[in-house]
Design a protein around this motif. Structure first.
Motif, PDB file in Angstrom:
ATOM      1  N   ARG A 114      11.343  -4.392  -2.379  1.00 55.99           N
ATOM      2  CA  ARG A 114       9.996  -3.914  -2.723  1.00 55.99           C
ATOM      3  C   ARG A 114       8.951  -4.583  -1.844  1.00 55.99           C
ATOM      4  O   ARG A 114       8.059  -3.926  -1.299  1.00 55.99           O
ATOM      5  N   VAL A 115       9.059  -5.893  -1.664  1.00 60.88           N
ATOM      6  CA  VAL A 115       8.118  -6.623  -0.807  1.00 60.88           C
ATOM      7  C   VAL A 115       8.256  -6.142   0.636  1.00 60.88           C
ATOM      8  O   VAL A 115       7.257  -5.899   1.318  1.00 60.88           O
ATOM      9  N   GLN A 116       9.478  -5.987   1.100  1.00 63.80           N
ATOM     10  CA  GLN A 116       9.704  -5.507   2.465  1.00 63.80           C
ATOM     11  C   GLN A 116       9.060  -4.136   2.673  1.00 63.80           C
ATOM     12  O   GLN A 116       8.420  -3.890   3.700  1.00 63.80           O
ATOM     13  N   SER A 117       9.224  -3.246   1.710  1.00 70.01           N
ATOM     14  CA  SER A 117       8.681  -1.896   1.874  1.00 70.01           C
ATOM     15  C   SER A 117       7.149  -1.904   1.860  1.00 70.01           C
ATOM     16  O   SER A 117       6.513  -1.136   2.584  1.00 70.01           O
ATOM     17  N   ILE A 118       6.549  -2.790   1.086  1.00 68.17           N
ATOM     18  CA  ILE A 118       5.091  -2.906   1.074  1.00 68.17           C
ATOM     19  C   ILE A 118       4.595  -3.374   2.446  1.00 68.17           C
ATOM     20  O   ILE A 118       3.612  -2.854   2.977  1.00 68.17           O
ATOM     21  N   VAL A 119       5.292  -4.327   3.030  1.00 65.12           N
ATOM     22  CA  VAL A 119       4.907  -4.834   4.349  1.00 65.12           C
ATOM     23  C   VAL A 119       5.044  -3.733   5.404  1.00 65.12           C
ATOM     24  O   VAL A 119       4.138  -3.516   6.211  1.00 65.12           O
ATOM     25  N   VAL A 120       6.156  -3.011   5.394  1.00 68.39           N
ATOM     26  CA  VAL A 120       6.358  -1.942   6.381  1.00 68.39           C
ATOM     27  C   VAL A 120       5.333  -0.831   6.182  1.00 68.39           C
ATOM     28  O   VAL A 120       4.781  -0.308   7.156  1.00 68.39           O
ATOM     29  N   GLU A 121       5.031  -0.481   4.948  1.00 71.03           N
ATOM     30  CA  GLU A 121       4.008   0.544   4.701  1.00 71.03           C
ATOM     31  C   GLU A 121       2.650   0.076   5.240  1.00 71.03           C
ATOM     32  O   GLU A 121       1.919   0.859   5.857  1.00 71.03           O
ATOM     33  N   PHE A 122       2.319  -1.183   5.025  1.00 77.55           N
ATOM     34  CA  PHE A 122       1.069  -1.715   5.561  1.00 77.55           C
ATOM     35  C   PHE A 122       1.046  -1.598   7.081  1.00 77.55           C
ATOM     36  O   PHE A 122       0.050  -1.167   7.674  1.00 77.55           O
ATOM     37  N   ILE A 123       2.126  -1.985   7.721  1.00 78.37           N
ATOM     38  CA  ILE A 123       2.188  -1.899   9.178  1.00 78.37           C
ATOM     39  C   ILE A 123       2.022  -0.457   9.634  1.00 78.37           C
ATOM     40  O   ILE A 123       1.271  -0.177  10.571  1.00 78.37           O
ATOM     41  N   LEU A 124       2.702   0.471   8.961  1.00 77.43           N
ATOM     42  CA  LEU A 124       2.605   1.886   9.346  1.00 77.43           C
ATOM     43  C   LEU A 124       1.193   2.431   9.188  1.00 77.43           C
ATOM     44  O   LEU A 124       0.754   3.259   9.988  1.00 77.43           O
ATOM     45  N   THR A 125       0.483   1.989   8.185  1.00 74.76           N
ATOM     46  CA  THR A 125      -0.869   2.503   7.972  1.00 74.76           C
ATOM     47  C   THR A 125      -1.903   1.800   8.847  1.00 74.76           C
ATOM     48  O   THR A 125      -3.066   2.210   8.871  1.00 74.76           O
ATOM     49  N   HIS A 126      -1.481   0.766   9.586  1.00 76.71           N
ATOM     50  CA  HIS A 126      -2.397   0.024  10.458  1.00 76.71           C
ATOM     51  C   HIS A 126      -1.831  -0.156  11.871  1.00 76.71           C
ATOM     52  O   HIS A 126      -2.133  -1.143  12.545  1.00 76.71           O
ATOM     53  N   VAL A 127      -1.030   0.791  12.334  1.00 77.35           N
ATOM     54  CA  VAL A 127      -0.391   0.674  13.646  1.00 77.35           C
ATOM     55  C   VAL A 127      -1.419   0.473  14.750  1.00 77.35           C
ATOM     56  O   VAL A 127      -1.261  -0.415  15.594  1.00 77.35           O
ATOM     57  N   GLU A 128      -2.455   1.279  14.777  1.00 74.14           N
ATOM     58  CA  GLU A 128      -3.445   1.180  15.856  1.00 74.14           C
ATOM     59  C   GLU A 128      -4.146  -0.178  15.857  1.00 74.14           C
ATOM     60  O   GLU A 128      -4.343  -0.776  16.909  1.00 74.14           O
ATOM     61  N   GLN A 129      -4.508  -0.681  14.686  1.00 78.48           N
ATOM     62  CA  GLN A 129      -5.187  -1.968  14.613  1.00 78.48           C
ATOM     63  C   GLN A 129      -4.261  -3.117  15.018  1.00 78.48           C
ATOM     64  O   GLN A 129      -4.691  -4.091  15.631  1.00 78.48           O
ATOM     65  N   VAL A 135      12.780   3.496   3.025  1.00 75.70           N
ATOM     66  CA  VAL A 135      14.059   3.732   3.702  1.00 75.70           C
ATOM     67  C   VAL A 135      14.314   2.703   4.805  1.00 75.70           C
ATOM     68  O   VAL A 135      15.418   2.179   4.927  1.00 75.70           O
ATOM     69  N   TRP A 136      13.298   2.408   5.598  1.00 73.32           N
ATOM     70  CA  TRP A 136      13.485   1.577   6.785  1.00 73.32           C
ATOM     71  C   TRP A 136      13.270   0.083   6.568  1.00 73.32           C
ATOM     72  O   TRP A 136      13.755  -0.733   7.359  1.00 73.32           O
ATOM     73  N   ALA A 137      12.561  -0.315   5.544  1.00 73.00           N
ATOM     74  CA  ALA A 137      12.228  -1.729   5.348  1.00 73.00           C
ATOM     75  C   ALA A 137      13.440  -2.660   5.334  1.00 73.00           C
ATOM     76  O   ALA A 137      13.411  -3.705   6.001  1.00 73.00           O
ATOM     77  N   PRO A 138      14.504  -2.335   4.623  1.00 78.43           N
ATOM     78  CA  PRO A 138      15.639  -3.269   4.603  1.00 78.43           C
ATOM     79  C   PRO A 138      16.269  -3.487   5.983  1.00 78.43           C
ATOM     80  O   PRO A 138      16.858  -4.536   6.236  1.00 78.43           O
ATOM     81  N   ASN A 139      16.134  -2.509   6.878  1.00 74.30           N
ATOM     82  CA  ASN A 139      16.666  -2.668   8.228  1.00 74.30           C
ATOM     83  C   ASN A 139      15.689  -3.372   9.153  1.00 74.30           C
ATOM     84  O   ASN A 139      16.088  -4.166  10.005  1.00 74.30           O
ATOM     85  N   LEU A 140      14.416  -3.081   9.000  1.00 74.37           N
ATOM     86  CA  LEU A 140      13.408  -3.682   9.868  1.00 74.37           C
ATOM     87  C   LEU A 140      13.099  -5.121   9.499  1.00 74.37           C
ATOM     88  O   LEU A 140      12.800  -5.939  10.369  1.00 74.37           O
ATOM     89  N   LEU A 141      13.159  -5.437   8.216  1.00 73.91           N
ATOM     90  CA  LEU A 141      12.843  -6.786   7.739  1.00 73.91           C
ATOM     91  C   LEU A 141      14.029  -7.365   6.972  1.00 73.91           C
ATOM     92  O   LEU A 141      13.907  -7.799   5.834  1.00 73.91           O
ATOM     93  N   ARG A 142      15.149  -7.397   7.617  1.00 77.09           N
ATOM     94  CA  ARG A 142      16.369  -7.884   6.977  1.00 77.09           C
ATOM     95  C   ARG A 142      16.181  -9.309   6.480  1.00 77.09           C
ATOM     96  O   ARG A 142      15.641 -10.154   7.166  1.00 77.09           O
ATOM     97  N   SER A 143      16.634  -9.547   5.274  1.00 73.80           N
ATOM     98  CA  SER A 143      16.484 -10.862   4.650  1.00 73.80           C
ATOM     99  C   SER A 143      17.802 -11.630   4.716  1.00 73.80           C
ATOM    100  O   SER A 143      18.802 -11.221   4.129  1.00 73.80           O
ATOM    101  N   LYS A 144      17.784 -12.759   5.414  1.00 72.84           N
ATOM    102  CA  LYS A 144      18.979 -13.600   5.488  1.00 72.84           C
ATOM    103  C   LYS A 144      19.303 -14.192   4.120  1.00 72.84           C
ATOM    104  O   LYS A 144      20.457 -14.443   3.812  1.00 72.84           O
ATOM    105  N   ASP A 145      18.275 -14.421   3.287  1.00 75.35           N
ATOM    106  CA  ASP A 145      18.502 -14.978   1.954  1.00 75.35           C
ATOM    107  C   ASP A 145      19.364 -14.037   1.118  1.00 75.35           C
ATOM    108  O   ASP A 145      20.288 -14.471   0.434  1.00 75.35           O
ATOM    109  N   ILE A 146      19.033 -12.752   1.155  1.00 75.76           N
ATOM    110  CA  ILE A 146      19.810 -11.790   0.370  1.00 75.76           C
ATOM    111  C   ILE A 146      21.228 -11.704   0.903  1.00 75.76           C
ATOM    112  O   ILE A 146      22.189 -11.684   0.138  1.00 75.76           O
ATOM    113  N   GLU A 147      21.393 -11.679   2.212  1.00 76.75           N
ATOM    114  CA  GLU A 147      22.728 -11.587   2.794  1.00 76.75           C
ATOM    115  C   GLU A 147      23.553 -12.844   2.526  1.00 76.75           C
ATOM    116  O   GLU A 147      24.732 -12.757   2.204  1.00 76.75           O
ATOM    117  N   ALA A 148      22.917 -14.012   2.663  1.00 66.82           N
ATOM    118  CA  ALA A 148      23.643 -15.274   2.510  1.00 66.82           C
ATOM    119  C   ALA A 148      24.066 -15.535   1.072  1.00 66.82           C
ATOM    120  O   ALA A 148      25.168 -16.015   0.814  1.00 66.82           O
TER     121      ALA A 148
END
Length: 84
Positions: free
Chosen positions: A50-65, A24-37
């Motif tokens: 899909r790539v954005q959501s994988i990155v955000v999920e990784f960040i969420l599962t490793h917030v403390e680190q 839900v949040w990846a497209p807003n948190l990791l907005r891609s200028k390429d897609i918009e342009a």
């Protein structure tokens, strides 16, 4: 990210675990200028999200680190004061 992690802690009631929040949040948190342009649509846009959501999920599962254990900005610290 800490707020989304807090939201994920209620996943048993909301079914919004880290993966769903990331989708839900990846497209807003990791907005891609390429897609918009270029106005990507269809498969290219799906793959980018899909790539954005994988990155955000990784960040969420490793917030403390990634961010340490500092309290959220603007929240009171034990012993008084806030972090602003």
């Amino acid at each position: 990210m800490r707020h989304l992690l807090l939201m994920a802690s209620y996943s048993s009631q909301t079914n919004m675990h880290a993966r769903n929040l990331a989708i839900v949040w990846a497209p807003n948190l990791l907005r891609s200028k390429d897609i918009e342009a270029t106005g990507f649509n269809g498969t290219a846009a799906f793959m980018e999200v899909r790539v954005q959501s994988i990155v955000v999920e990784f960040i969420l599962t490793h917030v403390e680190q990634l961010f340490g254990d500092a309290p959220l900005r603007g929240t009171a610290r034990p012993g008084g004061g806030d972090t602003r």
